[in-house]
Design an enzyme around this catalytic site. Sequence first.
Site, PDB file in Angstrom:
ATOM      1  N   HIS A  40     -19.393   8.047 -13.657  1.00  0.00           N
ATOM      2  CA  HIS A  40     -18.559   7.293 -14.592  1.00  0.00           C
ATOM      3  C   HIS A  40     -18.439   5.825 -14.152  1.00  0.00           C
ATOM      4  O   HIS A  40     -18.728   4.906 -14.919  1.00  0.00           O
ATOM      5  CB  HIS A  40     -17.177   7.951 -14.676  1.00  0.00           C
ATOM      6  CG  HIS A  40     -16.212   7.268 -15.589  1.00  0.00           C
ATOM      7  ND1 HIS A  40     -15.921   7.739 -16.841  1.00  0.00           N
ATOM      8  CD2 HIS A  40     -15.478   6.136 -15.432  1.00  0.00           C
ATOM      9  CE1 HIS A  40     -15.048   6.936 -17.409  1.00  0.00           C
ATOM     10  NE2 HIS A  40     -14.762   5.953 -16.571  1.00  0.00           N
ATOM     11  N   GLU A  41     -18.061   5.621 -12.912  1.00  0.00           N
ATOM     12  CA  GLU A  41     -17.891   4.239 -12.430  1.00  0.00           C
ATOM     13  C   GLU A  41     -19.228   3.519 -12.361  1.00  0.00           C
ATOM     14  O   GLU A  41     -19.325   2.326 -12.651  1.00  0.00           O
ATOM     15  CB  GLU A  41     -17.190   4.206 -11.068  1.00  0.00           C
ATOM     16  CG  GLU A  41     -15.740   4.683 -11.075  1.00  0.00           C
ATOM     17  CD  GLU A  41     -14.853   3.956 -12.082  1.00  0.00           C
ATOM     18  OE1 GLU A  41     -15.011   2.737 -12.268  1.00  0.00           O
ATOM     19  OE2 GLU A  41     -14.004   4.633 -12.706  1.00  0.00           O
TER      20      GLU A  41
ATOM     21  N   GLY B 244       0.822  -1.204   0.000  1.00  0.00           N
ATOM     22  CA  GLY B 244       0.000   0.000   0.000  1.00  0.00           C
ATOM     23  C   GLY B 244       0.853   1.251   0.000  1.00  0.00           C
ATOM     24  O   GLY B 244       2.051   1.191   0.305  1.00  0.00           O
TER      25      GLY B 244
ATOM     26  N   HIS C  58     -19.957   2.085 -15.759  1.00  0.00           N
ATOM     27  CA  HIS C  58     -19.271   0.811 -16.005  1.00  0.00           C
ATOM     28  C   HIS C  58     -19.994  -0.321 -15.286  1.00  0.00           C
ATOM     29  O   HIS C  58     -20.251  -1.385 -15.842  1.00  0.00           O
ATOM     30  CB  HIS C  58     -17.840   0.831 -15.440  1.00  0.00           C
ATOM     31  CG  HIS C  58     -16.872   1.656 -16.228  1.00  0.00           C
ATOM     32  ND1 HIS C  58     -16.720   1.560 -17.570  1.00  0.00           N
ATOM     33  CD2 HIS C  58     -15.952   2.588 -15.821  1.00  0.00           C
ATOM     34  CE1 HIS C  58     -15.769   2.391 -17.975  1.00  0.00           C
ATOM     35  NE2 HIS C  58     -15.286   3.035 -16.929  1.00  0.00           N
TER      36      HIS C  58
ATOM     37  N   GLY D  46      -0.880   2.942   6.924  1.00  0.00           N
ATOM     38  CA  GLY D  46      -0.934   2.170   8.158  1.00  0.00           C
ATOM     39  C   GLY D  46      -0.272   0.810   8.122  1.00  0.00           C
ATOM     40  O   GLY D  46      -0.594  -0.049   8.941  1.00  0.00           O
TER      41      GLY D  46
ATOM     42  N   PRO E  65       2.458   4.823   1.088  1.00  0.00           N
ATOM     43  CA  PRO E  65       2.930   5.271   2.396  1.00  0.00           C
ATOM     44  C   PRO E  65       1.835   5.999   3.173  1.00  0.00           C
ATOM     45  O   PRO E  65       1.040   6.719   2.582  1.00  0.00           O
ATOM     46  CB  PRO E  65       4.059   6.249   2.054  1.00  0.00           C
ATOM     47  CG  PRO E  65       4.474   5.927   0.672  1.00  0.00           C
ATOM     48  CD  PRO E  65       3.282   5.323  -0.014  1.00  0.00           C
ATOM     49  N   GLY E  66       1.796   5.775   4.451  1.00  0.00           N
ATOM     50  CA  GLY E  66       0.853   6.506   5.300  1.00  0.00           C
ATOM     51  C   GLY E  66      -0.471   5.814   5.506  1.00  0.00           C
ATOM     52  O   GLY E  66      -1.322   6.293   6.244  1.00  0.00           O
TER      53      GLY E  66
HETATM   54  P1  ADP Z   1       2.904   3.190   6.404  1.00  0.00           P
HETATM   55  O1  ADP Z   1       3.747   2.227   7.183  1.00  0.00           O
HETATM   56  O2  ADP Z   1       1.907   2.513   5.525  1.00  0.00           O
HETATM   57  O3  ADP Z   1       3.662   4.246   5.685  1.00  0.00           O
HETATM   58  P2  ADP Z   1       2.188   4.095   9.012  1.00  0.00           P
HETATM   59  O4  ADP Z   1       1.745   2.850   9.684  1.00  0.00           O
HETATM   60  O5  ADP Z   1       3.551   4.568   9.295  1.00  0.00           O
HETATM   61  O6  ADP Z   1       1.991   3.974   7.448  1.00  0.00           O
HETATM   62  O7  ADP Z   1       1.130   5.229   9.336  1.00  0.00           O
HETATM   63  C1  ADP Z   1       1.525   6.481   9.821  1.00  0.00           C
HETATM   64  C2  ADP Z   1       0.570   6.973  10.862  1.00  0.00           C
HETATM   65  O8  ADP Z   1      -0.702   7.241  10.277  1.00  0.00           O
HETATM   66  C3  ADP Z   1       0.295   5.981  11.958  1.00  0.00           C
HETATM   67  O9  ADP Z   1       1.250   6.033  12.953  1.00  0.00           O
HETATM   68  C4  ADP Z   1      -1.061   6.445  12.453  1.00  0.00           C
HETATM   69  O10 ADP Z   1      -0.931   7.533  13.323  1.00  0.00           O
HETATM   70  C5  ADP Z   1      -1.735   6.934  11.194  1.00  0.00           C
HETATM   71  N1  ADP Z   1      -2.577   5.902  10.605  1.00  0.00           N
HETATM   72  C6  ADP Z   1      -2.428   5.321   9.393  1.00  0.00           C
HETATM   73  N2  ADP Z   1      -3.398   4.433   9.160  1.00  0.00           N
HETATM   74  C7  ADP Z   1      -4.190   4.419  10.256  1.00  0.00           C
HETATM   75  C8  ADP Z   1      -5.364   3.687  10.631  1.00  0.00           C
HETATM   76  N3  ADP Z   1      -5.929   2.784   9.800  1.00  0.00           N
HETATM   77  N4  ADP Z   1      -5.901   3.927  11.836  1.00  0.00           N
HETATM   78  C9  ADP Z   1      -5.341   4.828  12.667  1.00  0.00           C
HETATM   79  N5  ADP Z   1      -4.245   5.547  12.372  1.00  0.00           N
HETATM   80  C10 ADP Z   1      -3.667   5.359  11.187  1.00  0.00           C
HETATM   81 ZN    ZN Z   2     -13.577   4.306 -16.845  1.00  0.00          ZN
END
Ligand code: ADP
Ligand code: ZN
Length: 606
Positions: free
Chosen positions: A428-429, A205, A432, A210, A207-208
């Site tokens: 659009h979706e 997935g 489809h 989770g 970055p960010g």
């Molecule tokens: P990745 O490893 O995919 O880059 P992280 O796990 O480091 O993402 O996510 C960064 C921060 O974003 C986490 O520490 C949290 O604070 C927040 N976060 C991301 N996804 C979630 C989630 N599903 N529920 C709660 N907080 C989340």
């Molecule tokens: Zn399309």
Amino acid sequence: MKKIKFNQFKGGPGNFFLVALFVGLALMAVLKLADFSHKIESISYSMFLKRLESNQVKAVIVTGNDVKGIYRDGKTRFEVTVPQIPKIWDLLKEHNVETNVVSSGSGDFGIWQFIYLIPFFMLLGAAWYFFRQSRSNGGNSGNIFTMSKSKAKMFMPSQIKVNFNSVAGATEAKEELADIVDFLKNPEKYKRLGARLPRGVLLVGEPGNGKTLLAKAVAGEANCPFFSVSGSDFIEVFVGVGAARVRDLFVQARRHSPSIVFIDEIDAVGKQRGNGLGGGNDEREQTLNQLLTEMDGFETADASVIVIGATNRPDVLDKALLRPGRFDRRVDVPYPDVTSREEILKVHAQGVKIDTAVDLKRVARGTPGFTGADLANLINEAAIIASKTNEAHVSVHDFEEARDKVLIGKELKTIILTEREKRITAFHEAGHALVTLLLPGVTDPLHKVTIVPRGRALGITFSLPEREKHSVSRDEMIAKIMICLGGRAAEELVFNELATGAYSDFSTATDIVRRMVCKYGMSKKLGPLVYNEQGENTFSEETARMIDDEMRAIMDECNEQVIGLLSLHRDKLDTLANALFEKETLHAGEIYTLLDIQSREEHLFK
Ligand code: ADP
Ligand code: ZN
């Protein structure tokens, strides 16, 4: 959480002398090694040709008739006299051997002597670097003693404060990881029955979203130690260091088993091997090989260690990593949809004083394309803005300001839809999806529809084939074209304007039509002739025009049918698009209920 480093070296004022001493020793050791590993093997010309043919040669330096080189194992060097250099040129090229030519006047002194000197320079540089670093950090930083020690952070169960409840949304990912938790909790249960134990899980997935959080939550749920490291931590200038670090990491992990090893950005070590020339990849390949060896070794070792890798580039990973017994489970960690976003906001709003007028549901609706990290950031920014102005609570206005701030940072990377664009995408979706549903029997069953943006795609409609198909009928091909056209047709019907978002739909549709006409003989006018575009049977201009006409005729016919179909079922289109706009992701089951259609899967199993 505290960071524990293995084998910390604490230095005092006498630091410099210690470093100097060890550098001296290391220098001597390296010289010895260099002497050993640079042993040059003299081989015969025929032997050289054989090794060249069997792809063992990595690089050569040609000086006059003398050829010196190194094998692909990266260790052994050889020298050989080649009677006629021009004869081997093509062979060198064909076997991808890195070739350097040195004019015979300069002799080979320069190059080889220089190569021998490289370790010296590197060590001098390293000594200088470590000395500076140990001074600036009071001697507590990583240094030459801890070089081969893993840089992993280790968390004991008591230090892990997250579990599955800390991860909002991500229901499917959590379900898939529940198995792993169970295994870590009761490894005996599985071993007793001889089940093949899970070893590696790949979290995929952006970055960010989770991935790290999820991995840690698995450790939290299973109440076991968590080793966290980034793939890039293994990559160093010194060949062999990365592999040593991997070994060290797994020694630690086994000692504390059952345990979890989390490798973030695993693509940094796990990229496909053997692409690119030169010695730059030796280090990474050795590191990757070591990782594979460690994972394979679990079978014999009695330890239960689960390796969780994270990446947003699963496509670049070496296939060896994905084989059974390694990272054979893949868990997707997608962008959160509107419900998940609301839940994530709720998790991060805990402990923040928020005005009662703030409706987190609305905030969630206004933040499509935000990751979990963006949402956590959003709450934090809003709180900071409120603090600056000494407000008692974080207000709606603070949230709006924070959203703009986070958006500016994001806009460069991802698509953020305006309200209107989101509505158009929903139609659009829905177009489809509805065409898929209205042509049962000739289309694959719908799986899910989403308008949560991913990378550069605005939305996706997924279908799942019911069975492996070996031949496709004309009706099925027509249906595929109609599904492709359904997106733009719905937009046109509702908004009466044309956007550029349908380009890839059209190119897919055009492709299918071309195959029907030119390959499968599915047009009446042209009949069962195969027309290759660059093929042997080049065709006349007249034929080209006929192909064009036929393709256009099929396409026009399909388009008319799609528009007719969607106009006839305009109510369903509206219902579906509006629901999609609200919820962003709809599974097939929800759509069947919504539109009151009987599910095809049910038919199948009756
Ligand atoms: P990745 O490893 O995919 O880059 P992280 O796990 O480091 O993402 O996510 C960064 C921060 O974003 C986490 O520490 C949290 O604070 C927040 N976060 C991301 N996804 C979630 C989630 N599903 N529920 C709660 N907080 C989340
Ligand atoms: Zn399309």
